[in-house]
Design a protein around this motif. Structure first.
Motif, PDB file in Angstrom:
ATOM      1  N   SER A 125      10.074 -14.915  -8.047  1.00 46.87           N
ATOM      2  CA  SER A 125       8.786 -15.194  -8.603  1.00 46.87           C
ATOM      3  C   SER A 125       7.954 -13.942  -8.732  1.00 46.87           C
ATOM      4  O   SER A 125       6.785 -13.885  -8.839  1.00 46.87           O
ATOM      5  CB  SER A 125       7.819 -16.473  -7.954  1.00 46.87           C
ATOM      6  N   GLY A 126       8.650 -12.852  -8.949  1.00 45.49           N
ATOM      7  CA  GLY A 126       7.882 -11.672  -9.539  1.00 45.49           C
ATOM      8  C   GLY A 126       6.989 -11.346  -8.195  1.00 45.49           C
ATOM      9  O   GLY A 126       6.096 -10.353  -8.510  1.00 45.49           O
ATOM     10  N   LEU A 127       7.388 -11.525  -6.967  1.00 44.51           N
ATOM     11  CA  LEU A 127       6.540 -10.908  -6.021  1.00 44.51           C
ATOM     12  C   LEU A 127       6.569  -9.779  -5.839  1.00 44.51           C
ATOM     13  O   LEU A 127       7.357  -8.892  -5.673  1.00 44.51           O
ATOM     14  CB  LEU A 127       6.973 -11.976  -4.623  1.00 44.51           C
ATOM     15  N   THR A 128       5.278  -9.112  -5.644  1.00 45.36           N
ATOM     16  CA  THR A 128       5.026  -7.648  -5.267  1.00 45.36           C
ATOM     17  C   THR A 128       4.197  -7.710  -4.024  1.00 45.36           C
ATOM     18  O   THR A 128       3.239  -8.426  -3.777  1.00 45.36           O
ATOM     19  CB  THR A 128       4.555  -6.845  -6.233  1.00 45.36           C
ATOM     20  N   LEU A 129       4.410  -6.711  -3.031  1.00 47.15           N
ATOM     21  CA  LEU A 129       3.414  -6.653  -1.865  1.00 47.15           C
ATOM     22  C   LEU A 129       3.114  -5.067  -1.929  1.00 47.15           C
ATOM     23  O   LEU A 129       4.011  -4.190  -2.117  1.00 47.15           O
ATOM     24  CB  LEU A 129       4.378  -6.877  -0.804  1.00 47.15           C
ATOM     25  N   THR A 130       1.696  -5.089  -2.002  1.00 48.14           N
ATOM     26  CA  THR A 130       1.337  -3.516  -2.116  1.00 48.14           C
ATOM     27  C   THR A 130       0.302  -3.053  -0.817  1.00 48.14           C
ATOM     28  O   THR A 130      -0.389  -3.935  -0.676  1.00 48.14           O
ATOM     29  CB  THR A 130       0.445  -3.423  -3.392  1.00 48.14           C
ATOM     30  N   ILE A 131       0.515  -2.157  -0.111  1.00 45.94           N
ATOM     31  CA  ILE A 131      -0.219  -1.584   0.984  1.00 45.94           C
ATOM     32  C   ILE A 131      -1.159  -0.865   0.941  1.00 45.94           C
ATOM     33  O   ILE A 131      -0.990   0.384   0.155  1.00 45.94           O
ATOM     34  CB  ILE A 131       0.933  -1.367   2.204  1.00 45.94           C
ATOM     35  N   GLY A 132      -2.212  -0.787   1.633  1.00 42.91           N
ATOM     36  CA  GLY A 132      -3.131   0.175   1.505  1.00 42.91           C
ATOM     37  C   GLY A 132      -4.072   0.420   2.748  1.00 42.91           C
ATOM     38  O   GLY A 132      -3.939  -0.555   3.675  1.00 42.91           O
ATOM     39  N   PHE A 133      -4.499   1.700   3.005  1.00 43.81           N
ATOM     40  CA  PHE A 133      -5.197   2.121   4.298  1.00 43.81           C
ATOM     41  C   PHE A 133      -6.496   2.441   4.106  1.00 43.81           C
ATOM     42  O   PHE A 133      -6.705   2.981   3.426  1.00 43.81           O
ATOM     43  CB  PHE A 133      -4.432   3.051   5.074  1.00 43.81           C
ATOM     44  N   GLY A 134      -7.380   1.614   4.946  1.00 40.68           N
ATOM     45  CA  GLY A 134      -8.930   1.636   4.642  1.00 40.68           C
ATOM     46  C   GLY A 134      -9.261   2.907   5.559  1.00 40.68           C
ATOM     47  O   GLY A 134      -8.945   3.494   6.419  1.00 40.68           O
ATOM     48  N   PRO A 135     -10.795   3.408   5.047  1.00 43.26           N
ATOM     49  CA  PRO A 135     -11.344   4.466   5.915  1.00 43.26           C
ATOM     50  C   PRO A 135     -11.412   4.205   7.214  1.00 43.26           C
ATOM     51  O   PRO A 135     -11.296   5.443   7.996  1.00 43.26           O
ATOM     52  CB  PRO A 135     -12.703   4.450   5.099  1.00 43.26           C
ATOM     53  N   SER A 168     -15.590  -7.662   3.737  1.00 45.00           N
ATOM     54  CA  SER A 168     -15.566  -6.529   3.547  1.00 45.00           C
ATOM     55  C   SER A 168     -14.820  -5.452   4.375  1.00 45.00           C
ATOM     56  O   SER A 168     -14.869  -5.577   5.378  1.00 45.00           O
ATOM     57  CB  SER A 168     -17.085  -5.691   3.334  1.00 45.00           C
ATOM     58  N   GLY A 169     -14.286  -4.529   3.876  1.00 45.55           N
ATOM     59  CA  GLY A 169     -13.460  -3.329   4.420  1.00 45.55           C
ATOM     60  C   GLY A 169     -12.301  -3.667   5.050  1.00 45.55           C
ATOM     61  O   GLY A 169     -11.672  -4.780   4.769  1.00 45.55           O
ATOM     62  N   GLY A 170     -11.793  -3.139   6.141  1.00 47.92           N
ATOM     63  CA  GLY A 170     -10.673  -3.436   6.951  1.00 47.92           C
ATOM     64  C   GLY A 170      -9.914  -2.197   7.226  1.00 47.92           C
ATOM     65  O   GLY A 170      -9.936  -1.292   6.278  1.00 47.92           O
ATOM     66  N   ASP A 171      -8.921  -2.093   8.065  1.00 42.12           N
ATOM     67  CA  ASP A 171      -7.905  -1.009   8.388  1.00 42.12           C
ATOM     68  C   ASP A 171      -6.730  -0.976   7.354  1.00 42.12           C
ATOM     69  O   ASP A 171      -6.591  -0.089   6.877  1.00 42.12           O
ATOM     70  CB  ASP A 171      -7.856  -1.088   9.912  1.00 42.12           C
ATOM     71  N   ILE A 172      -6.348  -2.041   7.068  1.00 43.78           N
ATOM     72  CA  ILE A 172      -5.191  -2.382   6.250  1.00 43.78           C
ATOM     73  C   ILE A 172      -5.210  -3.439   5.048  1.00 43.78           C
ATOM     74  O   ILE A 172      -5.691  -4.346   5.843  1.00 43.78           O
ATOM     75  CB  ILE A 172      -3.806  -2.451   7.186  1.00 43.78           C
ATOM     76  N   CYS A 173      -4.904  -3.075   4.342  1.00 40.62           N
ATOM     77  CA  CYS A 173      -4.753  -4.195   3.166  1.00 40.62           C
ATOM     78  C   CYS A 173      -3.568  -4.649   2.769  1.00 40.62           C
ATOM     79  O   CYS A 173      -2.691  -3.768   2.528  1.00 40.62           O
ATOM     80  CB  CYS A 173      -5.785  -4.010   2.036  1.00 40.62           C
ATOM     81  N   VAL A 174      -3.074  -6.013   2.262  1.00 38.21           N
ATOM     82  CA  VAL A 174      -1.760  -6.092   1.503  1.00 38.21           C
ATOM     83  C   VAL A 174      -2.278  -6.982   0.403  1.00 38.21           C
ATOM     84  O   VAL A 174      -2.776  -8.003   0.490  1.00 38.21           O
ATOM     85  CB  VAL A 174      -0.830  -6.749   2.479  1.00 38.21           C
ATOM     86  N   GLN A 175      -1.908  -6.485  -0.851  1.00 38.34           N
ATOM     87  CA  GLN A 175      -1.857  -7.444  -1.999  1.00 38.34           C
ATOM     88  C   GLN A 175      -0.557  -7.938  -2.200  1.00 38.34           C
ATOM     89  O   GLN A 175       0.281  -7.269  -2.682  1.00 38.34           O
ATOM     90  CB  GLN A 175      -2.427  -6.389  -3.053  1.00 38.34           C
ATOM     91  N   ALA A 176      -0.490  -9.136  -2.267  1.00 34.72           N
ATOM     92  CA  ALA A 176       0.583 -10.168  -2.705  1.00 34.72           C
ATOM     93  C   ALA A 176       0.354 -10.743  -4.130  1.00 34.72           C
ATOM     94  O   ALA A 176      -0.417 -11.532  -4.173  1.00 34.72           O
ATOM     95  CB  ALA A 176       0.880 -11.133  -1.643  1.00 34.72           C
ATOM     96  N   CYS A 177       1.061 -10.503  -5.094  1.00 33.92           N
ATOM     97  CA  CYS A 177       0.928 -11.034  -6.451  1.00 33.92           C
ATOM     98  C   CYS A 177       2.576 -11.659  -6.731  1.00 33.92           C
ATOM     99  O   CYS A 177       3.370 -11.116  -6.412  1.00 33.92           O
ATOM    100  CB  CYS A 177       0.621  -9.862  -7.342  1.00 33.92           C
ATOM    101  N   ALA A 178       2.128 -12.887  -7.285  1.00 34.77           N
ATOM    102  CA  ALA A 178       3.530 -13.629  -7.756  1.00 34.77           C
ATOM    103  C   ALA A 178       3.055 -14.572  -9.001  1.00 34.77           C
ATOM    104  O   ALA A 178       1.939 -14.882  -9.078  1.00 34.77           O
ATOM    105  CB  ALA A 178       4.207 -14.221  -6.549  1.00 34.77           C
ATOM    106  N   HIS A 179       4.206 -15.133  -9.242  1.00 35.44           N
ATOM    107  CA  HIS A 179       3.971 -16.249 -10.281  1.00 35.44           C
ATOM    108  C   HIS A 179       3.745 -17.555  -9.732  1.00 35.44           C
ATOM    109  O   HIS A 179       3.410 -18.475 -10.552  1.00 35.44           O
ATOM    110  CB  HIS A 179       4.907 -16.276 -11.525  1.00 35.44           C
ATOM    111  N   ASP A 180       4.112 -17.637  -8.672  1.00 29.43           N
ATOM    112  CA  ASP A 180       4.116 -18.905  -7.645  1.00 29.43           C
ATOM    113  C   ASP A 180       3.227 -18.764  -6.646  1.00 29.43           C
ATOM    114  O   ASP A 180       3.305 -17.868  -5.824  1.00 29.43           O
ATOM    115  CB  ASP A 180       5.522 -19.323  -7.275  1.00 29.43           C
ATOM    116  N   PRO A 181       2.081 -19.602  -6.238  1.00 34.34           N
ATOM    117  CA  PRO A 181       1.110 -19.396  -5.554  1.00 34.34           C
ATOM    118  C   PRO A 181       1.585 -19.438  -3.964  1.00 34.34           C
ATOM    119  O   PRO A 181       1.225 -18.572  -3.009  1.00 34.34           O
ATOM    120  CB  PRO A 181      -0.080 -20.248  -5.523  1.00 34.34           C
ATOM    121  N   GLN A 182       2.639 -20.405  -3.860  1.00 36.58           N
ATOM    122  CA  GLN A 182       3.306 -20.517  -2.456  1.00 36.58           C
ATOM    123  C   GLN A 182       4.051 -19.347  -2.047  1.00 36.58           C
ATOM    124  O   GLN A 182       4.264 -18.890  -0.786  1.00 36.58           O
ATOM    125  CB  GLN A 182       4.213 -21.834  -2.579  1.00 36.58           C
TER     126      GLN A 182
END
Length: 416
Positions: A125-135, A168-182
């Motif tokens: 379902s086109g799932l992408t996972l993108t990670i980031g590190f907070g201040p 707000s904020g946080g040490d690590i984020c993960v963005q999950a995008c897909a065409h199917d919410p499940q």
């Protein structure tokens, strides 16, 4: 340099083979300046490896599950070990596979399964996972203080902010995008499961109905105020502009971030009921665009360039001085642009019969100090839209470059 153990390397390698095969079948390479193929984009997998992380210039999917974690372990080695496990799971899940080697049904029946199972039978379902590190990750806990990029400076307080620290904020984020919410929820659930004891969920956000286009192959969507959103957004086909405005360069001062990007999130609650009672003419004056076509006032088509010098009856500007399109336009900020990929959200009601709804704003850029901060400072001070919105959460994260191959892992350039 940290070594990846054999079991995790096996998991990464298997997913890597799947990624190559899936990428060939879909003939879709989402690298800088390359448009997606016309394959079934709602089911096909997105390649996991590449120069940049997927989920940034990837054509925006329809659903979002965004999560921010606090790191609770005090051990650097445990954090790195978890990031390796996450990478192996992410590589598999983005290709439509289970999160673990033995899946939801294999392994010992006396042990918890390697996957929670709610995505069994569903495509990638086109799932992408993108990670980031907070201040906050760059404190004294893990020896990263000297590696904090200058561009990861804390965001200032903007006029009108009503930020809630708990979302707000946080040490690590993960963005999950897909065409199917499940599929998106499954991915975040399994990363949280794998990270148990090392990270805890600080806050999360579900989103639907993308509010920006990140490819010229996509039509411009609408936000919950009914207006087309992100008409002038950066697009994956704008290769030269992406190099200038989106991707961190080696010369920017943090070598580990070269090829990465900085992410700003803002949860913007809309006063929906008040907005719905505003006259159409007022709504269009606030945005500086007509509501139907999305054309700038005085223009005819959505992508017409706004004429900020145009005057109407009595010499008043056709596009008001405090109109959103004028204040956010690159010409007002020395050419600074953002790559937006936000989502609508509805979190039920607030108990008084009012919708708790709005925009979960997501923007990637090369340097927030030169892009998001000056743009938002002007909007917060002068935008007539502020009467109808309130910023209630904020996040800033450094998203590292993409993974080279199956032997790589999220955060390697930071921790080695």
């Amino acid at each position: 340099m940290t070594q990846i153990n054999r079991r995790r390397l096996f998991g990464l390698g298997a997913a890597g083979v799947a990624a190559v095969g899936a990428g060939a079948l879909a003939t879709q390479t989402l690298t800088e300046g390359t448009a997606p193929a016309a394959a079934d984009a709602t089911a096909a997998p997105v390649p996991f490896y590449g120069e940049h992380q997927a989920g940034i210039v990837t054509p925006a999917q329809d659903r979002l599950h965004f999560v921010s974690f606090d790191v609770v372990t005090k051990e650097r080695a445990e954090l790195i070990d978890m990031l390796q496990e996450w990478t192996a799971a992410a590589a598999r899940m983005t290709q439509g596979k289970d999160a673990g080697t033995f899946g939801a049904l294999g392994g010992s029946p006396e042990a918890p399964p390697d996957d929670t199972g709610e995505a069994l039978g569903l495509p990638a379902s086109g799932l992408t996972l993108t990670i980031g590190f907070g201040p906050s990750l760059f404190d004294d806990r893990f020896g990263l203080k000297s590696r904090r990029p200058a561009a990861l400076a804390d965001l200032p307080k903007f006029p009108g902010d009503d930020l809630r620290p708990e979302i707000s904020g946080g040490d690590i984020c993960v963005q999950a995008c897909a065409h199917d919410p499940q599929v998106a929820v499954h991915a975040i659930r399994n990363l949280a499961r794998i990270g148990f004891g090392k990270v805890s969920v600080r806050w999360s956000q579900l989103g639907f109905g993308r509010t920006s286009s990140t490819s010229r192959a996509q039509a411009t969507p609408r936000n919950l105020m009914g207006f087309k959103d992100g008409t002038n957004n950066l697009k994956l086909e704008d290769a030269a502009m992406l190099r200038d405005q989106l991707w961190v360069a080696p010369s920017d001062g943090a070598a580990w971030m070269a090829g990465g990007s900085y992410l700003v999130t803002r949860k913007i609650r809309m006063n929906i009921e008040t907005w719905d009672r505003a006259p159409l003419s007022e709504q269009e004056q606030i945005f500086g665009r007509n509501k139907g076509e999305g054309a700038p006032l005085g223009g005819h088509k959505e992508f017409d360039e706004p004429d900020f010098a145009a005057r109407g009856a009595g010499g008043t500007p056709v596009i008001a001085d405090d109109a959103h399109v004028r204040l956010a336009h690159p010409s007002t900020h020395g050419g600074a642009r953002l790559l937006r990929r936000g989502y609508n959200y509805v979190d039920g009601s607030d108990g008084l019969g009012r919708l708790d709804a709005g925009l979960f704003f997501i923007a990637y850029q090369r340097d927030p100090r030169k892009q998001f901060v000056p743009i938002q400072r002007m909007l917060a001070r002068s935008d007539s839209l502020n009467e109808y919105i309130k910023h209630i959460s904020s996040g800033l994260f450094a998203c590292p470059p993409g993974l080279r191959d199956a032997g790589d892992y999220w955060g390697r350039t930071l921790f080695t």
